[in-house]
Design a protein around this motif. Structure first.
Motif, PDB file in Angstrom:
ATOM      1  N   ALA A  24     -22.827  10.380  66.424  1.00 60.87           N
ATOM      2  CA  ALA A  24     -21.834  10.143  65.379  1.00 60.87           C
ATOM      3  C   ALA A  24     -21.587   8.659  65.194  1.00 60.87           C
ATOM      4  O   ALA A  24     -21.454   8.171  64.079  1.00 60.87           O
ATOM      5  CB  ALA A  24     -20.520  10.850  65.722  1.00 60.87           C
ATOM      6  N   ALA A  25     -21.544   7.927  66.300  1.00 57.49           N
ATOM      7  CA  ALA A  25     -21.273   6.499  66.207  1.00 57.49           C
ATOM      8  C   ALA A  25     -22.359   5.775  65.458  1.00 57.49           C
ATOM      9  O   ALA A  25     -22.091   4.919  64.626  1.00 57.49           O
ATOM     10  CB  ALA A  25     -21.144   5.904  67.608  1.00 57.49           C
ATOM     11  N   CYS A  68      -7.251  16.077  60.735  1.00 60.60           N
ATOM     12  CA  CYS A  68      -6.924  15.388  61.990  1.00 60.60           C
ATOM     13  C   CYS A  68      -5.414  15.316  62.192  1.00 60.60           C
ATOM     14  O   CYS A  68      -4.911  15.520  63.309  1.00 60.60           O
ATOM     15  CB  CYS A  68      -7.531  13.991  61.992  1.00 60.60           C
ATOM     16  SG  CYS A  68      -9.328  13.966  62.250  1.00 60.60           S
ATOM     17  N   ALA A  69      -4.688  15.040  61.117  1.00 60.15           N
ATOM     18  CA  ALA A  69      -3.231  14.990  61.224  1.00 60.15           C
ATOM     19  C   ALA A  69      -2.661  16.365  61.571  1.00 60.15           C
ATOM     20  O   ALA A  69      -1.790  16.498  62.438  1.00 60.15           O
ATOM     21  CB  ALA A  69      -2.628  14.476  59.922  1.00 60.15           C
ATOM     22  N   ALA A  70      -3.164  17.414  60.917  1.00 55.56           N
ATOM     23  CA  ALA A  70      -2.648  18.765  61.141  1.00 55.56           C
ATOM     24  C   ALA A  70      -2.959  19.273  62.544  1.00 55.56           C
ATOM     25  O   ALA A  70      -2.165  20.016  63.139  1.00 55.56           O
ATOM     26  CB  ALA A  70      -3.232  19.718  60.099  1.00 55.56           C
ATOM     27  N   GLU A  71      -4.121  18.891  63.074  1.00 47.60           N
ATOM     28  CA  GLU A  71      -4.557  19.387  64.392  1.00 47.60           C
ATOM     29  C   GLU A  71      -4.234  18.432  65.535  1.00 47.60           C
ATOM     30  O   GLU A  71      -4.602  18.684  66.671  1.00 47.60           O
ATOM     31  CB  GLU A  71      -6.071  19.654  64.362  1.00 47.60           C
ATOM     32  CG  GLU A  71      -6.497  20.713  63.371  1.00 47.60           C
ATOM     33  CD  GLU A  71      -5.941  22.095  63.723  1.00 47.60           C
ATOM     34  OE1 GLU A  71      -5.600  22.323  64.900  1.00 47.60           O
ATOM     35  OE2 GLU A  71      -5.864  22.938  62.810  1.00 47.60           O
ATOM     36  N   GLY A  72      -3.566  17.326  65.221  1.00 44.37           N
ATOM     37  CA  GLY A  72      -3.199  16.385  66.266  1.00 44.37           C
ATOM     38  C   GLY A  72      -4.372  15.641  66.868  1.00 44.37           C
ATOM     39  O   GLY A  72      -4.347  15.303  68.062  1.00 44.37           O
ATOM     40  N   VAL A  73      -5.400  15.369  66.067  1.00 43.48           N
ATOM     41  CA  VAL A  73      -6.574  14.639  66.545  1.00 43.48           C
ATOM     42  C   VAL A  73      -6.345  13.144  66.343  1.00 43.48           C
ATOM     43  O   VAL A  73      -6.251  12.667  65.212  1.00 43.48           O
ATOM     44  CB  VAL A  73      -7.851  15.083  65.796  1.00 43.48           C
ATOM     45  CG1 VAL A  73      -9.040  14.246  66.257  1.00 43.48           C
ATOM     46  CG2 VAL A  73      -8.110  16.559  66.008  1.00 43.48           C
ATOM     47  N   ASP A  74      -6.236  12.413  67.431  1.00 43.38           N
ATOM     48  CA  ASP A  74      -6.046  10.966  67.368  1.00 43.38           C
ATOM     49  C   ASP A  74      -7.405  10.296  67.434  1.00 43.38           C
ATOM     50  O   ASP A  74      -8.027  10.224  68.496  1.00 43.38           O
ATOM     51  CB  ASP A  74      -5.165  10.497  68.535  1.00 43.38           C
ATOM     52  CG  ASP A  74      -4.970   8.978  68.533  1.00 43.38           C
ATOM     53  OD1 ASP A  74      -5.351   8.324  67.544  1.00 43.38           O
ATOM     54  OD2 ASP A  74      -4.454   8.453  69.544  1.00 43.38           O
ATOM     55  N   LYS A 145     -13.687   9.914  69.733  1.00 42.34           N
ATOM     56  CA  LYS A 145     -12.387  10.587  69.734  1.00 42.34           C
ATOM     57  C   LYS A 145     -12.358  11.715  68.708  1.00 42.34           C
ATOM     58  O   LYS A 145     -11.758  12.768  68.942  1.00 42.34           O
ATOM     59  CB  LYS A 145     -11.275   9.585  69.430  1.00 42.34           C
ATOM     60  CG  LYS A 145     -10.962   8.620  70.560  1.00 42.34           C
ATOM     61  CD  LYS A 145      -9.744   7.780  70.190  1.00 42.34           C
ATOM     62  CE  LYS A 145      -9.313   6.881  71.337  1.00 42.34           C
ATOM     63  NZ  LYS A 145      -8.101   6.097  70.984  1.00 42.34           N
ATOM     64  N   LEU A 146     -13.004  11.492  67.556  1.00 41.87           N
ATOM     65  CA  LEU A 146     -13.033  12.523  66.526  1.00 41.87           C
ATOM     66  C   LEU A 146     -13.774  13.764  67.019  1.00 41.87           C
ATOM     67  O   LEU A 146     -13.290  14.893  66.885  1.00 41.87           O
ATOM     68  CB  LEU A 146     -13.701  11.978  65.262  1.00 41.87           C
ATOM     69  CG  LEU A 146     -13.830  12.956  64.090  1.00 41.87           C
ATOM     70  CD1 LEU A 146     -12.455  13.349  63.565  1.00 41.87           C
ATOM     71  CD2 LEU A 146     -14.667  12.359  62.973  1.00 41.87           C
ATOM     72  N   VAL A 147     -14.954  13.562  67.607  1.00 39.36           N
ATOM     73  CA  VAL A 147     -15.741  14.687  68.117  1.00 39.36           C
ATOM     74  C   VAL A 147     -14.963  15.453  69.187  1.00 39.36           C
ATOM     75  O   VAL A 147     -14.862  16.683  69.160  1.00 39.36           O
ATOM     76  CB  VAL A 147     -17.084  14.188  68.685  1.00 39.36           C
ATOM     77  CG1 VAL A 147     -17.798  15.297  69.447  1.00 39.36           C
ATOM     78  CG2 VAL A 147     -17.983  13.676  67.560  1.00 39.36           C
ATOM     79  N   GLN A 148     -14.394  14.728  70.133  1.00 38.24           N
ATOM     80  CA  GLN A 148     -13.659  15.374  71.216  1.00 38.24           C
ATOM     81  C   GLN A 148     -12.408  16.087  70.700  1.00 38.24           C
ATOM     82  O   GLN A 148     -12.074  17.184  71.154  1.00 38.24           O
ATOM     83  CB  GLN A 148     -13.304  14.336  72.279  1.00 38.24           C
ATOM     84  CG  GLN A 148     -14.529  13.774  72.998  1.00 38.24           C
ATOM     85  CD  GLN A 148     -14.285  12.444  73.673  1.00 38.24           C
ATOM     86  OE1 GLN A 148     -13.168  11.914  73.648  1.00 38.24           O
ATOM     87  NE2 GLN A 148     -15.326  11.882  74.271  1.00 38.24           N
TER      88      GLN A 148
END
Length: 412
Positions: A24-25, A68-74, A145-148
């Motif tokens: 991804a990176a 990401c906001a809805a699922e709490g993904v930082d 962080k996005l993937v995790q």
């Protein structure tokens, strides 16, 4: 090790969980859209289809941010847009030509706009900047962080993620692994550059290497000198282009192609980056941001992205066999995977949505040439691009004709 790349819509028109994060990176580099891409999509979807695809790509940026906001993904997401900076007269001419060509497709100032030298300097002081194209439809993101975070979110929804089992072949209703055969009504191939590792798929999408380096966190006085206070992504307008971002922890991460392709469609397995590539990226960093001279490079890594023969992404489902695929993002995968995934889901579920009629749906592209032709083609393309950039940097007043030949050579 930081993994960094943008969620970007404008770029798409000009690609174990640790391995996924690395891919991804390196697959998220900013590149300018090519007018040739619009023409190719128009053959299947017409002018209106091209316009719809542009709008869907732009809305996909906000879709990712919203989920990401809805699922709490930082994932360190900041939507400050992207700059494609021209640092020479030939680069400026390419920039103007791109704006003019895109305007013919209805891509106006709501999608991208021209910045003057002073306007570029107000955002970030890129050495020698003469102007830029700015698009607001891009966001910085930390892909690891996005993937995790996404993996954790789908697990909370009850999805089981299986890792550590390599698929060696794909057949109708079957995914063959070293541990047995997985059967399903639909088998979807979404491997990007790693498609070449599947039996019989070596020539479908070329695995293009992409590399990045990241500095140590920069001192405050260096950031003051660079003037990069926001989170804009920065790409240049060279033929062998680069892309950079200011990370959430105060580093500059910058990427480029390095060694672009390995003979026989071999792919990277450990992320080790060649010393030559690291020094090349370091030189680009210092050239664009002289204030970084003397500051150490903390990390370097690489991976592969998927390149179809016509350089255009596609989403396809063959209902007769149950085989489907999505990919060929050519370095703009962090946005495109979202839109492609939703499109593929609608195709599988039989939903007659607006997404399934986008012009990238059910496109069939001829395979790449056998070796050694594809190796010679890719190596020649980047050799020519670098020579074109060398001549332009040496004082050429117009874009080098060598780069046009490189484009013709590979059908880019």
């Amino acid at each position: 090790m930081p993994n960094n790349g943008p969620i970007c819509a404008s770029c798409c028109w000009r690609r174990s969980s640790r391995a996924t994060a690395r891919r991804a990176a390196t697959a998220a580099g900013c590149r300018r859209r090519s007018p040739a891409t619009s023409k190719r999509y128009a053959k299947t979807g017409g002018r209106e289809g091209v316009t719809r695809l542009v709008r869907e790509m732009e809305s996909a940026v906000d879709e990712v941010i919203g989920v990401c906001a809805a699922e709490g993904v930082d994932a360190d997401i900041v939507k400050d847009g992207v700059l494609h900076v021209a640092r020479s007269e030939p680069q400026l001419a390419r920039l103007e030509a791109t704006l003019a060509a895109n305007a013919e497709w209805g891509i106006d100032e709501t999608h991208e706009r021209r910045l003057s030298r002073a306007e570029v300097r107000d955002r970030v002081r890129v050495e020698g900047a003469l102007g830029a194209i700015y698009s607001p439809h891009c966001a910085r993101v930390q892909p690891a962080k996005l993937v995790q975070g996404v993996a954790a979110a789908v697990r909370r929804l009850g999805v089981t993620i299986y890792e550590g089992t390599e698929v060696t072949a794909i057949e109708a209703g079957r995914a063959v692994t070293g541990r047995g055969v997985v059967r399903a009504e639909y088998v979807l191939r979404c491997l990007e550059g790693y498609t070449a590792s599947v039996s019989g798929r070596r020539r479908e999408w070329l695995p293009m290497n992409s590399s990045m380096i990241a500095t140590e966190p920069l001192p405050a006085q260096v950031w003051d000198e660079i003037g990069w206070s926001g989170a804009e992504l920065v790409g240049d307008n060279a033929n062998a282009y680069s892309y950079a971002q200011r990370t959430a922890d105060g580093r500059i991460a910058i990427g480029g192609r390095g060694r672009p392709y390995r003979f026989g469609s071999r792919t990277d397995t450990d992320g080790v980056t060649q010393a030559w590539t690291i020094e090349s990226l370091r030189a680009i960093l210092h050239s664009q941001f002289p204030a970084t001279y003397g500051l150490p490079v903390a990390h370097a890594w690489c991976g592969v992205l998927g390149v179809p023969r016509d350089w255009c992404a596609s989403v396809t489902l063959d209902r007769s066999s149950g085989l489907g695929w999505a990919g060929g993002y050519v370095g703009s995968g962090l946005t495109t995977t979202n839109l492609a995934g939703r499109t593929l889901a609608d195709l599988v579920l039989g939903h007659d949505s607006d997404l399934v009629s986008l012009p990238w749906t059910d496109r069939h592209v001829r395979p790449w040439e056998p070796e050694p032709l594809r190796w010679l083609g890719v190596q020649s393309m980047y050799t020519l691009y670098r020579e074109a950039d060398r001549r332009e940097a040496a004082g050429l007043r117009r874009p080098s004709r060598i780069s046009r030949f490189a484009n013709l050579l590979t059908g880019r």
